[in-house]
Design a protein around this motif. Structure first.
Motif, PDB file in Angstrom:
ATOM      1  N   LEU A  16       0.854  -1.178   0.000  1.00 49.90           N
ATOM      2  CA  LEU A  16       0.000   0.000   0.000  1.00 49.90           C
ATOM      3  C   LEU A  16       0.895   1.234   0.000  1.00 49.90           C
ATOM      4  O   LEU A  16       1.714   1.416   0.903  1.00 49.90           O
ATOM      5  N   VAL A  17       0.719   2.074  -1.020  1.00 46.17           N
ATOM      6  CA  VAL A  17       1.464   3.324  -1.115  1.00 46.17           C
ATOM      7  C   VAL A  17       0.561   4.445  -0.621  1.00 46.17           C
ATOM      8  O   VAL A  17      -0.558   4.599  -1.107  1.00 46.17           O
ATOM      9  N   VAL A  18       1.040   5.235   0.345  1.00 43.88           N
ATOM     10  CA  VAL A  18       0.224   6.258   0.969  1.00 43.88           C
ATOM     11  C   VAL A  18       0.855   7.623   0.735  1.00 43.88           C
ATOM     12  O   VAL A  18       2.071   7.796   0.880  1.00 43.88           O
ATOM     13  N   CYS A  19       0.045   8.585   0.360  1.00 44.76           N
ATOM     14  CA  CYS A  19       0.540   9.953   0.183  1.00 44.76           C
ATOM     15  C   CYS A  19      -0.617  10.926   0.290  1.00 44.76           C
ATOM     16  O   CYS A  19      -1.782  10.531   0.296  1.00 44.76           O
ATOM     17  N   GLY A  20      -0.291  12.209   0.380  1.00 46.28           N
ATOM     18  CA  GLY A  20      -1.315  13.235   0.469  1.00 46.28           C
ATOM     19  C   GLY A  20      -1.021  14.389  -0.455  1.00 46.28           C
ATOM     20  O   GLY A  20       0.091  14.525  -0.973  1.00 46.28           O
ATOM     21  N   ASN A  73       0.018  14.460   4.148  1.00 52.84           N
ATOM     22  CA  ASN A  73       1.268  13.699   4.185  1.00 52.84           C
ATOM     23  C   ASN A  73       1.649  13.325   5.610  1.00 52.84           C
ATOM     24  O   ASN A  73       2.195  12.245   5.860  1.00 52.84           O
ATOM     25  N   GLU A  74       1.354  14.206   6.556  1.00 51.28           N
ATOM     26  CA  GLU A  74       1.591  13.875   7.961  1.00 51.28           C
ATOM     27  C   GLU A  74       0.663  12.755   8.409  1.00 51.28           C
ATOM     28  O   GLU A  74       1.068  11.851   9.162  1.00 51.28           O
ATOM     29  N   LEU A  75      -0.593  12.799   7.938  1.00 52.39           N
ATOM     30  CA  LEU A  75      -1.534  11.727   8.243  1.00 52.39           C
ATOM     31  C   LEU A  75      -1.054  10.417   7.644  1.00 52.39           C
ATOM     32  O   LEU A  75      -1.165   9.353   8.269  1.00 52.39           O
ATOM     33  N   LEU A 130      -6.131  12.362   0.551  1.00 50.84           N
ATOM     34  CA  LEU A 130      -5.276  11.298   1.067  1.00 50.84           C
ATOM     35  C   LEU A 130      -5.443  10.090   0.170  1.00 50.84           C
ATOM     36  O   LEU A 130      -6.540   9.570   0.017  1.00 50.84           O
ATOM     37  N   LEU A 131      -4.373   9.651  -0.439  1.00 48.73           N
ATOM     38  CA  LEU A 131      -4.428   8.564  -1.417  1.00 48.73           C
ATOM     39  C   LEU A 131      -3.761   7.320  -0.855  1.00 48.73           C
ATOM     40  O   LEU A 131      -2.648   7.382  -0.324  1.00 48.73           O
ATOM     41  N   ILE A 132      -4.454   6.199  -0.936  1.00 54.53           N
ATOM     42  CA  ILE A 132      -3.886   4.889  -0.614  1.00 54.53           C
ATOM     43  C   ILE A 132      -3.953   4.063  -1.896  1.00 54.53           C
ATOM     44  O   ILE A 132      -5.040   3.750  -2.383  1.00 54.53           O
ATOM     45  N   VAL A 136       3.299  -1.095   4.094  1.00 51.93           N
ATOM     46  CA  VAL A 136       2.895   0.289   3.860  1.00 51.93           C
ATOM     47  C   VAL A 136       4.142   1.128   3.603  1.00 51.93           C
ATOM     48  O   VAL A 136       5.086   1.104   4.401  1.00 51.93           O
ATOM     49  N   VAL A 137       4.143   1.847   2.496  1.00 46.73           N
ATOM     50  CA  VAL A 137       5.263   2.716   2.156  1.00 46.73           C
ATOM     51  C   VAL A 137       4.728   4.090   1.798  1.00 46.73           C
ATOM     52  O   VAL A 137       3.606   4.229   1.308  1.00 46.73           O
ATOM     53  N   LEU A 138       5.507   5.108   2.068  1.00 44.01           N
ATOM     54  CA  LEU A 138       5.175   6.457   1.660  1.00 44.01           C
ATOM     55  C   LEU A 138       5.655   6.687   0.235  1.00 44.01           C
ATOM     56  O   LEU A 138       6.659   6.109  -0.192  1.00 44.01           O
ATOM     57  N   GLN A 139       4.946   7.531  -0.490  1.00 37.71           N
ATOM     58  CA  GLN A 139       5.360   7.812  -1.853  1.00 37.71           C
ATOM     59  C   GLN A 139       6.778   8.370  -1.900  1.00 37.71           C
ATOM     60  O   GLN A 139       7.557   8.071  -2.807  1.00 37.71           O
ATOM     61  N   SER A 140       7.135   9.152  -0.890  1.00 36.20           N
ATOM     62  CA  SER A 140       8.470   9.744  -0.862  1.00 36.20           C
ATOM     63  C   SER A 140       9.568   8.710  -0.678  1.00 36.20           C
ATOM     64  O   SER A 140      10.748   8.996  -0.915  1.00 36.20           O
ATOM     65  N   GLU A 141       9.192   7.503  -0.272  1.00 35.75           N
ATOM     66  CA  GLU A 141      10.181   6.455  -0.024  1.00 35.75           C
ATOM     67  C   GLU A 141      10.466   5.591  -1.244  1.00 35.75           C
ATOM     68  O   GLU A 141      11.361   4.755  -1.208  1.00 35.75           O
TER      69      GLU A 141
END
Length: 317
Positions: A9-13, A19-21, A76-78, A41-46
């Motif tokens: 799951l890629v999470v970003c805002g 993005n903090e959420l 907020l995108l997952i 779970v990974v952040l888009q920035s990662e």
């Protein structure tokens, strides 16, 4: 038995707040699947920029975020490259509503927002912008024809007489509030087993440009936020005229077959679809002017069987 591969799951805002959420969702292990299968779970920035990956299957997050213009929804995108059901993720993050009488109408707002989003994408891609000093001119060209996506009550989307998408809304009741989640399936590129948007565009002569998932989803949230605000403040009546222009059923005549209590005899009545009731069910009128309300139940309308007298583009089944 080989261990099950984790679902990514890629999470970003869109903004710093989302993005903090997203970071909180990752750090707190909040995102889980109902069957407790493994999740990464990974952040888009990662991860590496997906804009540079030359695959049609990659969701271009940056493109989606750039096209999004909402103040609340969709920020907020997952994203998951492969997921059995989006409801598995969003079931823990639902919109809250207090008036249970309007909950069944949410699916109609969602359906209308998606059809209008597709129209917006086609219109935007069918325009050329040119500047002459301070003036901005728009000119139509044949690069992107319109797609006549229609609503088949209660929750399907049809194009050229075939199902191209569907909406699934679920709700639970807790702490005196209804928690509602909506899932949408739309065939953008996958032509089988029925039809998809880009295949129809190609058939209409649009070979140089295709609609993208990112612009469809962003356009949906842009429309949905507008329609949802109207829905909450003014009621669905304020959207009904546009809804009836988009659905398949106004004025359609059907044969209503009804079994008696002994289930051994069937009586038939011809009814005409007039619209929706205030509860969101089909409103129909008999030939002698009496009205009746038709309820869906899976692929049937209660225990009533309907046969079309005048064939629509797609029948209610």
């Amino acid at each position: 038995m080989e261990p099950q591969s984790p679902t990514m799951l890629v999470v970003c805002g869109k903004s710093a707040a989302e993005n903090e959420l997203a970071r909180c969702l990752k750090n707190n292990n909040t995102l889980k699947l109902p069957d407790d299968s493994p999740v990464t779970v990974v952040l888009q920035s990662e991860i590496e920029s997906q804009e540079n990956v030359g695959s049609d299957d990659v969701f271009r997050i940056n493109s989606y975020v750039d096209l999004l213009s909402t103040s609340r929804f969709g920020k907020l995108l997952i994203y998951s490259p492969k997921l059995a059901s989006t409801h598995d993720v969003v079931s823990s993050s639902k919109a809250e509503m207090e008036d249970g009488r309007i909950v069944p109408l949410v699916q109609y707002v969602v359906s209308l927002a998606m059809t209008e989003a597709i129209n917006d994408v086609c219109r935007r891609n069918g325009n050329v912008r040119s500047k002459d000093g301070d003036k901005v001119a728009f000119a139509f060209f044949s690069g992107m024809p319109s797609l006549d996506v229609r609503i088949k009550w209660p929750n399907d989307l049809y194009l050229d007489g075939l199902k191209v998408g569907g909406i699934l809304c679920t709700s639970t009741y807790k702490s005196k509030k209804f928690n509602v989640s909506a899932g949408i399936g739309l065939n953008v590129n996958n032509q089988k087993p029925t039809i998809c948007l880009n295949a129809v565009l190609q058939r209409l002569g649009c070979v140089a440009r295709q609609v993208q998932r990112e612009e469809i989803i962003a356009a949906f949230f842009n429309k949905f936020e507008c329609f949802y605000d109207i829905f909450i403040t003014q009621g669905f009546q304020a959207l009904e005229e546009l809804y009836y222009k988009t659905w398949l059923h106004s004025g359609q005549r059907v044969i209503l077959q009804e079994k008696n209590e002994d289930q051994d005899q069937i009586s038939e009545h011809v009814v005409t679809i007039k619209g929706l009731t205030t509860s969101g069910y089909l409103l129909a009128a008999t030939e002698d002017g009496q009205t009746c309300e038709l309820h869906p139940d899976g692929n049937r309308l209660c225990d009533l069987h309907l046969d079309w007298v005048e064939a629509p583009q797609a029948a209610i089944t």
